[in-house]
Motif scaffolding. Structure first.
Motif, PDB file in Angstrom:
ATOM      1  N   VAL A 121      -1.920  -9.408   7.364  1.00 34.87           N
ATOM      2  CA  VAL A 121      -1.904  -8.367   6.325  1.00 34.87           C
ATOM      3  C   VAL A 121      -0.631  -8.381   5.489  1.00 34.87           C
ATOM      4  CG1 VAL A 121      -3.379  -6.886   7.747  1.00 34.87           C
ATOM      5  CG2 VAL A 121      -0.891  -6.541   7.783  1.00 34.87           C
ATOM      6  N   SER A 122       0.398  -9.098   5.935  1.00 33.96           N
ATOM      7  CA  SER A 122       1.674  -9.107   5.212  1.00 33.96           C
ATOM      8  C   SER A 122       1.698 -10.297   4.265  1.00 33.96           C
ATOM      9  CB  SER A 122       2.851  -9.177   6.188  1.00 33.96           C
ATOM     10  OG  SER A 122       2.857  -8.049   7.030  1.00 33.96           O
ATOM     11  N   SER A 123       1.130 -10.114   3.096  1.00 30.97           N
ATOM     12  CA  SER A 123       1.051 -11.186   2.102  1.00 30.97           C
ATOM     13  C   SER A 123       2.054 -10.919   0.991  1.00 30.97           C
ATOM     14  CB  SER A 123      -0.363 -11.271   1.519  1.00 30.97           C
ATOM     15  OG  SER A 123      -1.303 -11.492   2.555  1.00 30.97           O
ATOM     16  N   PRO A 133      -4.597 -10.212  -0.923  1.00 34.44           N
ATOM     17  CA  PRO A 133      -5.043 -10.542   0.431  1.00 34.44           C
ATOM     18  C   PRO A 133      -6.239 -11.481   0.381  1.00 34.44           C
ATOM     19  CG  PRO A 133      -4.777  -8.170   0.131  1.00 34.44           C
ATOM     20  CD  PRO A 133      -4.713  -8.787  -1.228  1.00 34.44           C
ATOM     21  N   SER A 136      -9.630 -11.533   4.752  1.00 38.83           N
ATOM     22  CA  SER A 136     -10.526 -10.475   5.210  1.00 38.83           C
ATOM     23  C   SER A 136     -11.335 -10.861   6.451  1.00 38.83           C
ATOM     24  CB  SER A 136     -11.470 -10.058   4.080  1.00 38.83           C
ATOM     25  OG  SER A 136     -10.752  -9.716   2.920  1.00 38.83           O
ATOM     26  N   VAL A 139      -9.046 -10.864   9.487  1.00 41.74           N
ATOM     27  CA  VAL A 139      -8.651  -9.491   9.826  1.00 41.74           C
ATOM     28  C   VAL A 139      -9.759  -8.812  10.623  1.00 41.74           C
ATOM     29  CG1 VAL A 139      -8.166  -7.206   8.871  1.00 41.74           C
ATOM     30  CG2 VAL A 139      -7.045  -9.215   7.908  1.00 41.74           C
ATOM     31  N   TRP A 164      -3.052  -3.154   4.518  1.00 41.95           N
ATOM     32  CA  TRP A 164      -3.887  -4.217   3.935  1.00 41.95           C
ATOM     33  C   TRP A 164      -4.833  -3.636   2.880  1.00 41.95           C
ATOM     34  CZ3 TRP A 164      -9.291  -4.771   4.655  1.00 41.95           C
ATOM     35  CH2 TRP A 164      -9.833  -5.995   4.250  1.00 41.95           C
TER      36      TRP A 164
END
Length: 515
Positions: A121-123, A133, A136, A139, A164
């Motif tokens: 989630v840390s983009s 992001p 998906s 995730v 996110w």
């Protein structure tokens, strides 16, 4: 199941009340056991299956998995304004990493999945701005897998998922893109859940791998019929059990603030205290700003990410801690996944540097206490007994062994390496029995030797040795395993400064005398 050994099945893994998925145990410890079984069957290693390999092989696998945590810290540190190498040093030097992440805890797996989710989630782009992001499906898979491993994973996943979702909304790519991301997440989450449900249903309706092999030979229609008959969703069983306060009370009730005031400090020391202090300061600052400046109500996502001290990391730490504090049963190990956001926060502005000497001393003491002393004699005791029961003398002349454990943690019977069909070993776990009950049981065993080759061993911590001496029985042999510390029966401080201190920090293996 794989090695056909006698074990004690915890109630969560009984087919009558399945509350834990079998997928992760089979994918971790199960794989290592299958490897050593195959090596022995191929005559590559004639004696691969013994107590030492049963203990070490799963731990080696978990130790290799633990480097995922290092990789996550290295990837995430620059994104959260932290020095990656200082963060890695802080992580590697923590006794939580050294002790808990190298052992077969579902909490360790939960921590690894939490770290993977944070990476997903840390983009960010190279210029520091948020990137769109693109993960998906992953995730959805990771979140669902974490939920089946431990349903408490939802508490850890909440803030990363909200972060996110905020990145998706802020990407301004249109409503179709937003819907597309969420559809991918939901579809992959559903598919992953179906895989877990089918695997658990197969296992628990077959009550083990042995019967599972026979099910494989059945027709497709028979298999589908068995699945429809009893669909097992272990997380729902887990939640329905743990949401009942009476059930939690059976495992021990704690004040709701135990995680905040005791467990956090016990695991992370000064880092937890620094986070609590920073949290109160930031909360006070935001309350003051919100009452004075209305403009802070806009652009909340930017405020969270770019404000001094990265309060988002504090939310990643405190939100799961707060949710776990809603339950009355609070063990320290429940918090070990939180080491990742805490390490990133502590190194983001060199907060930990000035406390480095305290951090080093704290982690050395923690590693000694939880990695060596705490119940430290139990595993060596089982390794010793396994060697005794599988010695050439015992193999040539079969004997009956009774192993009576008292005032220790539950002994993992698999380390005794006893086949399921063998009946010559009896394990009695008396847990924390009262003195009267313990003496009565020992006396009964001493007066009722049923065969000439019967051997009875009593395993107790040194702090209970004086109690056994009052029972009026004699012992043929005494073996002291050092060190061993039982926090349920701690040694009295004066004894630690006497000539008898070693026995107070040891575990006794006492062999009853037939006379």
């Amino acid at each position: 199941d794989i090695l056909n050994l006698q074990v004690y099945y915890p109630w969560e893994f009984l087919s009558s009340s399945p509350c834990r998925t079998v997928v992760f145990p089979l994918m971790t410890s199960g794989v290592t056991y299958w490897v050593i079984k195959s090596l022995q069957q191929l005559d590559i290693c004639s004696s691969c299956i013994n107590s030492y390999t049963l203990l070490v092989s799963p731990r080696l696998l978990f130790t290799m998995f633990s480097f995922m945590l290092d990789y996550s810290v290295y990837r995430l540190a620059p994104l959260w304004e932290a020095d990656p190498w200082k963060a890695l040093v802080l992580l590697a030097g923590s006794y939580v990493t050294l002790v808990f992440y190298t052992r077969t805890f579902t909490n360790a797996l939960e921590g690894l999945l939490f770290a993977l989710l944070m990476v997903l989630v840390s983009s960010r782009k190279p210029d520091g701005s948020s990137a769109e992001p693109t993960s998906s499906p992953l995730v959805g898979i990771v979140t669902t897998a974490g939920f089946f491993n431990r349903p408490t994973f939802l508490a850890f996943a909440l803030m990363p998922l909200l972060y996110w979702a905020g990145l998706i909304v802020d990407s301004q790519k249109g409503i179709k893109t937003v819907i597309n991301h969420f559809l991918k997440l939901v579809l992959c989450a559903c598919f992953t859940a179906i895989v877990f449900v089918i695997a658990d249903t197969f296992y628990f309706t077959a009550t083990g791998l042995d019967n599972l092999y026979s099910i494989k030979k059945s027709s497709l229609f028979d298999v589908i019929g068995q699945l429809n008959e009893k669909m097992i969703v272990t997380p729902f069983n887990f939640l329905s059990y743990n949401l009942n306060p009476h059930n939690l009370a059976l495992h021990g009730s704690h004040p709701r603030v135990t995680h905040f005031t005791v467990n956090g400090i016990m695991l992370f020391g000064i880092l937890h205290i620094l986070a609590v202090g920073a949290g109160f300061k930031m909360l006070k600052k935001y309350i003051y700003q919100l009452t004075r400046v209305k403009s802070y109500c806009h652009g909340s996502s930017g405020l969270l990410v770019h404000s001094e001290g990265n309060p988002t990391l504090l939310l990643f730490y405190f939100v799961p801690l707060a949710f776990l504090s809603l339950f009355s049963h609070q063990e320290p190990r429940f918090l070990i996944p939180l080491i990742l956001p805490l390490v990133l926060f502590s190194t983001s502005q060199n907060r930990a540097v000035k406390w480095k000497h305290i951090i080093i001393i704290f982690n050395v003491l923690g590693a000694l206490l939880f990695g060596c002393l705490h119940q430290g004699g139990l595993i060596p005791c089982l390794l010793h007994l396994e060697q005794l029961m599988h010695s050439p003398e015992s193999s040539n002349h079969p004997r009956h062994y009774t192993l009576l454990f008292a005032h220790t943690y539950m002994p993992p019977r698999s380390l005794l390496n006893i086949k399921k069909r063998d009946t010559h070993v009896e394990v009695i776990d008396m847990a924390g029995s009262e003195e009267e009950t313990l003496c009565r049981t020992v006396e009964q065993r001493a007066n009722n030797f049923t065969c000439n080759d019967c051997h009875v061993f009593v395993i107790i911590p040194g702090t209970v040795r004086a109690t056994i001496a009052k029972c009026g029985v004699s012992f043929r042999n005494e073996t002291l395993i050092f060190p061993h510390l039982s926090m349920e029966d701690p040694p009295q401080i004066p004894f630690l400064f006497s000539g008898n201190w070693r026995s107070q920090l040891g575990l006794y293996i006492l062999q009853l005398d037939r006379d």
